[in-house]
Design an enzyme around this catalytic site. Structure first.
Site, PDB file in Angstrom:
ATOM      1  N   TYR A 183       0.870  -1.172   0.000  1.00  0.00           N
ATOM      2  CA  TYR A 183       0.000   0.000   0.000  1.00  0.00           C
ATOM      3  C   TYR A 183       0.911   1.227   0.000  1.00  0.00           C
ATOM      4  O   TYR A 183       1.733   1.395   0.904  1.00  0.00           O
ATOM      5  CB  TYR A 183      -0.878   0.020   1.254  1.00  0.00           C
ATOM      6  CG  TYR A 183      -1.910  -1.082   1.318  1.00  0.00           C
ATOM      7  CD1 TYR A 183      -3.236  -0.836   0.978  1.00  0.00           C
ATOM      8  CD2 TYR A 183      -1.560  -2.374   1.728  1.00  0.00           C
ATOM      9  CE1 TYR A 183      -4.194  -1.841   1.058  1.00  0.00           C
ATOM     10  CE2 TYR A 183      -2.501  -3.380   1.810  1.00  0.00           C
ATOM     11  CZ  TYR A 183      -3.820  -3.110   1.464  1.00  0.00           C
ATOM     12  OH  TYR A 183      -4.754  -4.110   1.539  1.00  0.00           O
ATOM     13  N   HIS A 190      -6.523  -1.605  -6.044  1.00  0.00           N
ATOM     14  CA  HIS A 190      -7.520  -0.577  -5.769  1.00  0.00           C
ATOM     15  C   HIS A 190      -6.841   0.735  -5.406  1.00  0.00           C
ATOM     16  O   HIS A 190      -5.664   0.770  -5.041  1.00  0.00           O
ATOM     17  CB  HIS A 190      -8.521  -1.007  -4.682  1.00  0.00           C
ATOM     18  CG  HIS A 190      -7.950  -1.147  -3.307  1.00  0.00           C
ATOM     19  ND1 HIS A 190      -7.642  -2.366  -2.741  1.00  0.00           N
ATOM     20  CD2 HIS A 190      -7.637  -0.218  -2.364  1.00  0.00           C
ATOM     21  CE1 HIS A 190      -7.179  -2.189  -1.509  1.00  0.00           C
ATOM     22  NE2 HIS A 190      -7.161  -0.887  -1.263  1.00  0.00           N
ATOM     23  N   HIS A 201     -15.832  -4.544  -0.236  1.00  0.00           N
ATOM     24  CA  HIS A 201     -14.391  -4.761  -0.417  1.00  0.00           C
ATOM     25  C   HIS A 201     -13.863  -5.741   0.623  1.00  0.00           C
ATOM     26  O   HIS A 201     -14.167  -5.631   1.811  1.00  0.00           O
ATOM     27  CB  HIS A 201     -13.644  -3.437  -0.295  1.00  0.00           C
ATOM     28  CG  HIS A 201     -12.150  -3.591  -0.283  1.00  0.00           C
ATOM     29  ND1 HIS A 201     -11.434  -3.920  -1.409  1.00  0.00           N
ATOM     30  CD2 HIS A 201     -11.244  -3.484   0.720  1.00  0.00           C
ATOM     31  CE1 HIS A 201     -10.141  -3.988  -1.108  1.00  0.00           C
ATOM     32  NE2 HIS A 201     -10.004  -3.738   0.187  1.00  0.00           N
TER      33      HIS A 201
END
Length: 444
Positions: free
Chosen positions: A188, A221, A374
């Site tokens: 991330y 995402h 999600h």
């Protein structure tokens, strides 16, 4: 009508549409157009594989159309159903393509058919270059096969065609040529951006995901968070900063103030299009800052992948009637969320808090436009339950066939009221039956 391409070579096209039948049972109609003169296979699968799939096969030979409703019990030739619930409407062949049009009820009440609902559906396909000699001698399809997840019952956003981009201003928020690590399967990455300086309030009406060509398999995402509080000078000092790993103990303190979700996009998703009466506000605040978080997946640890993906955000000073926003519930990235091994159905639950929501909730409540469910790799089923005054209302989101690699907004046919005091409980069902060790959700 919805249309998509199922294969990378763009040879297998499929369109579908919902039909109201004479007995009030809703039906779905498919049209498949495939660049072949052999047989065509198309089906609905529980997981992208053959076993348990509801399949049709068809071909044209000397002007005669052959068509069968089948089901698969494994990686063998599908069995022809005793009851033929898929009904052929037409079949044709030209110089290059085979075209089949067929329909059936969403729920046939036949154990050999899969019920079609608003959960994620995995379409499977196959085709051959040759017609089979008989319905019991289909040639195995080796390479010409695959799967793709779709929302068969998703609303078509017809208002998307009404947006004239030439009348809008856009703001590109892009990853800073980030080199995806080759020593980790997931990452991330966060970076702070300064919003355009505006003299008056504007509305965001359209958001396009700009996924760098060739990197589609790596970008899972993208989220944008609004930065609230803190010293603007501190945020400003990070605008030219390359970025930092998100949710990390050494992440700059300024980034910790960026928590309110502004935009969200998941793999397989399309443009975010706001209804004609709604806009996402961009306030006239010089020095407004946002943080973009990109989740990268690199399971094969490929080296030297550089990414410049992000959002193109279209906005206008022509304000719409209502302001939109994003409400995130039951989601956390924390090592405290764990899934033990060898569990086929392990449920983790998150709850909304009225103490958190009511200070910012209008007295008349809000209207929900849609939901984006999600989860991570082990996620199999997601359900967002809605409660009011100790009474459970219909769920605001439910997917019994979740696909980690396909995450798209589900838009409601009618806006759902969410009132002060309402509660949402999100249930995530994980399948860790094939894992030997504990999974920490923050890194799965």
């Amino acid at each position: 009508m919805h249309c998509t391409v199922l294969d990378g070579e763009r040879k297998f096209h499929v369109c579908w549409n919902l039909i109201e039948s004479v007995d009030d049972d809703q039906e779905i109609e498919f049209k498949v157009e495939v660049e072949t003169h052999g047989y065509v296979g198309f089906g609905l699968s529980p997981n992208g594989g053959m076993a348990g799939s509801d399949i049709v096969t068809g071909w044209i030979n000397d002007g005669q159309v052959f068509f069968q409703d089948r089901h698969a019990t494994g990686n063998i030739m599908p069995v022809i159903d005793k009851i033929q619930n898929w009904n052929l409407l037409s079949g044709s062949e030209n110089n290059t393509h085979t075209v089949l049009v067929f329909r059936r009820k969403l729920d046939t009440c036949d154990k050999d058919d899969r019920k079609i609902d608003d959960s994620t559906t995995r379409l499977i396909y196959a085709y051959s270059d040759e017609d089979p000699p008989s319905e019991n001698a289909l040639q195995y399809h080796f390479k010409n096969r695959g799967t793709k997840s779709v929302l068969l019952l998703q609303l078509k956003r017809s208002n998307q065609t009404k947006i004239d981009k030439s009348t809008l201003t856009y703001w590109d928020v892009l990853s800073p040529n980030f080199t995806i690590p080759s020593n980790s399967s997931t990452m991330y990455w966060c970076k702070i951006y300064k919003a355009p300086d505006l003299s008056e309030k504007n509305h965001v009406v359209l958001v396009e995901p700009l996924i760098q060509e060739g990197n589609e398999a790596f970008v899972h995402h993208i989220l944008m968070y609004e930065c609230v509080g803190g010293d603007p000078k501190e945020y400003d000092s990070y605008v030219d900063f390359y970025g930092h790993e998100c949710h990390h103990p050494n992440m700059p303190d300024a980034m910790a103030n960026c928590e309110g979700v502004f935009l969200a996009w998941g793999v397989g998703g399309e443009d975010i299009v706001l209804p004609e009466h709604v806009g996402l506000p961009l306030e006239p605040s010089p020095g407004k800052y946002y943080m973009m978080e990109v989740h990268y997946d690199n399971p094969n640890l490929i080296k030297d992948v550089v990414d410049h993906s992000g959002f193109r955000i279209y906005y206008t000073s022509m304000l719409r009637k209502y302001d939109a926003g994003t409400l995130m519930i039951g989601s956390t990235v924390s090592a405290r969320v764990i899934v033990p091994p060898k569990r086929e159905k392990y449920v983790v639950t998150g709850h909304s808090s009225s103490e958190c929501l009511e200070p910012v909730m209008p007295k008349e409540g809000i209207k929900l436009l849609g939901t984006l469910l999600h989860s991570h790799l082990l996620g199999r089923r997601l359900k967002a339950r809605h409660f009011r005054n100790s009474e459970e209302l219909p769920p605001i989101g439910n997917d019994n066939n979740y696909d980690f690699n396909y995450q798209e907004y589900k838009y409601y046919t009618e806006e759902i009221p969410f009132l002060p005091g309402d509660q949402i409980t999100v249930e995530c069902t994980y399948d860790s039956s094939k894992r030997d060790t504990t999974t920490f959700v923050s890194i799965s």
